[in-house]
Design an enzyme around this catalytic site. Sequence first.
Site, PDB file in Angstrom:
ATOM      1  N   VAL A  97      10.405   8.215  -6.976  1.00 48.00           N
ATOM      2  CA  VAL A  97      11.029   7.204  -6.437  1.00 48.00           C
ATOM      3  C   VAL A  97      11.514   6.344  -7.597  1.00 48.00           C
ATOM      4  O   VAL A  97      10.985   5.763  -8.752  1.00 48.00           O
ATOM      5  CB  VAL A  97      10.390   6.140  -5.648  1.00 48.00           C
ATOM      6  CG1 VAL A  97      11.264   5.140  -5.316  1.00 48.00           C
ATOM      7  CG2 VAL A  97       9.442   6.752  -4.299  1.00 48.00           C
TER       8      VAL A  97
ATOM      9  N   ARG B 109       0.770  -1.228  -0.185  1.00 44.03           N
ATOM     10  CA  ARG B 109       0.155   0.068  -0.068  1.00 44.03           C
ATOM     11  C   ARG B 109       0.803   1.185   0.032  1.00 44.03           C
ATOM     12  O   ARG B 109       1.901   1.163   0.930  1.00 44.03           O
ATOM     13  CB  ARG B 109      -1.013   0.008   1.265  1.00 44.03           C
ATOM     14  CG  ARG B 109      -1.836  -1.075   1.167  1.00 44.03           C
ATOM     15  CD  ARG B 109      -3.148  -0.979   1.972  1.00 44.03           C
ATOM     16  NE  ARG B 109      -4.172  -1.827   1.606  1.00 44.03           N
ATOM     17  CZ  ARG B 109      -5.019  -1.765   0.537  1.00 44.03           C
ATOM     18  NH1 ARG B 109      -5.385  -0.646  -0.231  1.00 44.03           N
ATOM     19  NH2 ARG B 109      -5.928  -2.869   0.381  1.00 44.03           N
TER      20      ARG B 109
ATOM     21  N   HIS C 258       7.669   1.133 -10.442  1.00 43.64           N
ATOM     22  CA  HIS C 258       6.503   0.843  -9.440  1.00 43.64           C
ATOM     23  C   HIS C 258       5.317   1.242 -10.384  1.00 43.64           C
ATOM     24  O   HIS C 258       5.290   2.238 -11.255  1.00 43.64           O
ATOM     25  CB  HIS C 258       6.324   1.400  -8.269  1.00 43.64           C
ATOM     26  CG  HIS C 258       6.590   3.284  -8.225  1.00 43.64           C
ATOM     27  ND1 HIS C 258       7.941   3.624  -8.366  1.00 43.64           N
ATOM     28  CD2 HIS C 258       5.691   4.311  -8.225  1.00 43.64           C
ATOM     29  CE1 HIS C 258       7.783   5.009  -8.495  1.00 43.64           C
ATOM     30  NE2 HIS C 258       6.693   5.262  -8.305  1.00 43.64           N
TER      31      HIS C 258
ATOM     32  N   ILE D  68       2.057   4.855   0.976  1.00 48.78           N
ATOM     33  CA  ILE D  68       2.054   5.518   2.341  1.00 48.78           C
ATOM     34  C   ILE D  68       1.207   6.760   2.223  1.00 48.78           C
ATOM     35  O   ILE D  68       0.863   7.175   3.529  1.00 48.78           O
ATOM     36  CB  ILE D  68       3.688   5.805   2.721  1.00 48.78           C
ATOM     37  CG1 ILE D  68       3.673   5.833   4.143  1.00 48.78           C
ATOM     38  CG2 ILE D  68       4.247   6.998   1.978  1.00 48.78           C
ATOM     39  CD1 ILE D  68       5.210   5.879   4.701  1.00 48.78           C
TER      40      ILE D  68
ATOM     41  N   ASN E  93       4.529   6.533 -13.566  1.00 47.69           N
ATOM     42  CA  ASN E  93       5.264   7.533 -14.009  1.00 47.69           C
ATOM     43  C   ASN E  93       6.806   7.355 -14.147  1.00 47.69           C
ATOM     44  O   ASN E  93       7.178   6.396 -13.472  1.00 47.69           O
ATOM     45  CB  ASN E  93       5.272   8.472 -12.410  1.00 47.69           C
ATOM     46  CG  ASN E  93       3.989   8.796 -12.307  1.00 47.69           C
ATOM     47  OD1 ASN E  93       3.024   9.282 -13.260  1.00 47.69           O
ATOM     48  ND2 ASN E  93       3.420   8.971 -11.041  1.00 47.69           N
TER      49      ASN E  93
HETATM   50  P1  5GP Z   1       5.865   8.302  -7.977  1.00 49.38           P
HETATM   51  O1  5GP Z   1       5.476   9.849  -7.998  1.00 49.38           O
HETATM   52  O2  5GP Z   1       7.461   7.942  -7.895  1.00 49.38           O
HETATM   53  O3  5GP Z   1       5.156   7.608  -9.180  1.00 49.38           O
HETATM   54  O4  5GP Z   1       5.240   8.000  -6.701  1.00 49.38           O
HETATM   55  C1  5GP Z   1       6.053   7.436  -5.648  1.00 49.38           C
HETATM   56  C2  5GP Z   1       4.966   6.827  -4.607  1.00 49.38           C
HETATM   57  O5  5GP Z   1       5.707   6.473  -3.718  1.00 49.38           O
HETATM   58  C3  5GP Z   1       4.049   8.001  -3.922  1.00 49.38           C
HETATM   59  O6  5GP Z   1       2.708   7.776  -4.134  1.00 49.38           O
HETATM   60  C4  5GP Z   1       4.612   7.774  -2.487  1.00 49.38           C
HETATM   61  O7  5GP Z   1       3.362   8.205  -1.713  1.00 49.38           O
HETATM   62  C5  5GP Z   1       5.043   6.570  -2.139  1.00 49.38           C
HETATM   63  N1  5GP Z   1       5.924   6.224  -1.241  1.00 49.38           N
HETATM   64  C6  5GP Z   1       7.039   7.018  -1.036  1.00 49.38           C
HETATM   65  N2  5GP Z   1       7.866   6.625  -0.088  1.00 49.38           N
HETATM   66  C7  5GP Z   1       7.218   5.684   0.595  1.00 49.38           C
HETATM   67  C8  5GP Z   1       7.417   4.440   1.512  1.00 49.38           C
HETATM   68  O8  5GP Z   1       8.354   4.446   2.601  1.00 49.38           O
HETATM   69  N3  5GP Z   1       6.350   3.591   1.652  1.00 49.38           N
HETATM   70  C9  5GP Z   1       5.487   3.268   0.937  1.00 49.38           C
HETATM   71  N4  5GP Z   1       4.491   2.356   0.849  1.00 49.38           N
HETATM   72  N5  5GP Z   1       5.102   4.363  -0.283  1.00 49.38           N
HETATM   73  C10 5GP Z   1       6.145   5.388  -0.396  1.00 49.38           C
END
Ligand code: 5GP
Length: 127
Positions: free
Chosen positions: A106, A34, A110, A36, A97
């Site tokens: 990140v 899930r 994902h 965060i 993304n």
């Molecule tokens: P991006 O913008 O890279 O597509 O999304 C990264 C996602 O990772 C964001 O929705 C953010 O809330 C999630 N995220 C960042 N750090 C953590 C973490 O430590 N644990 C979890 N479960 N999600 C994270």
Amino acid sequence: MAQDYDPQNIFARILRGEIPNDTVLETEHSLAFRDIQPQAPEHVLVIPKGPYITYDQFALEASDAEILDFTRAIGQVCRMLGVQPGNGGDGYRMIANAGRAGVQEVQHLHVHLLGGRALGRMLQPLQ
Ligand code: 5GP
């Protein structure tokens, strides 16, 4: 030039068990947990265990076994969340993304699976 994979990124640390996560599904090559900061009642991230940064890289460089496992894991999570259209589900959105324009925070591949509410249009139209 291809970006170098940073083994200290947050999802690599989750995969090594250094940071806790709310796991939904674990398979041989993939992990689903899930988000965060959920942006919908159901917001799950599905990641490959291998060191891939973007979907295009994964699609071109991952093994058949990794691609099959990741794809099936995404399907399985949709079923587990009950968001698949038909059979009671109301639909979902899948987002990967990539890079600066895609606003990727990140640097480990994902896929976001979002559902449980009406999600609105994907993007604003140009102009
Ligand atoms: P991006 O913008 O890279 O597509 O999304 C990264 C996602 O990772 C964001 O929705 C953010 O809330 C999630 N995220 C960042 N750090 C953590 C973490 O430590 N644990 C979890 N479960 N999600 C994270």
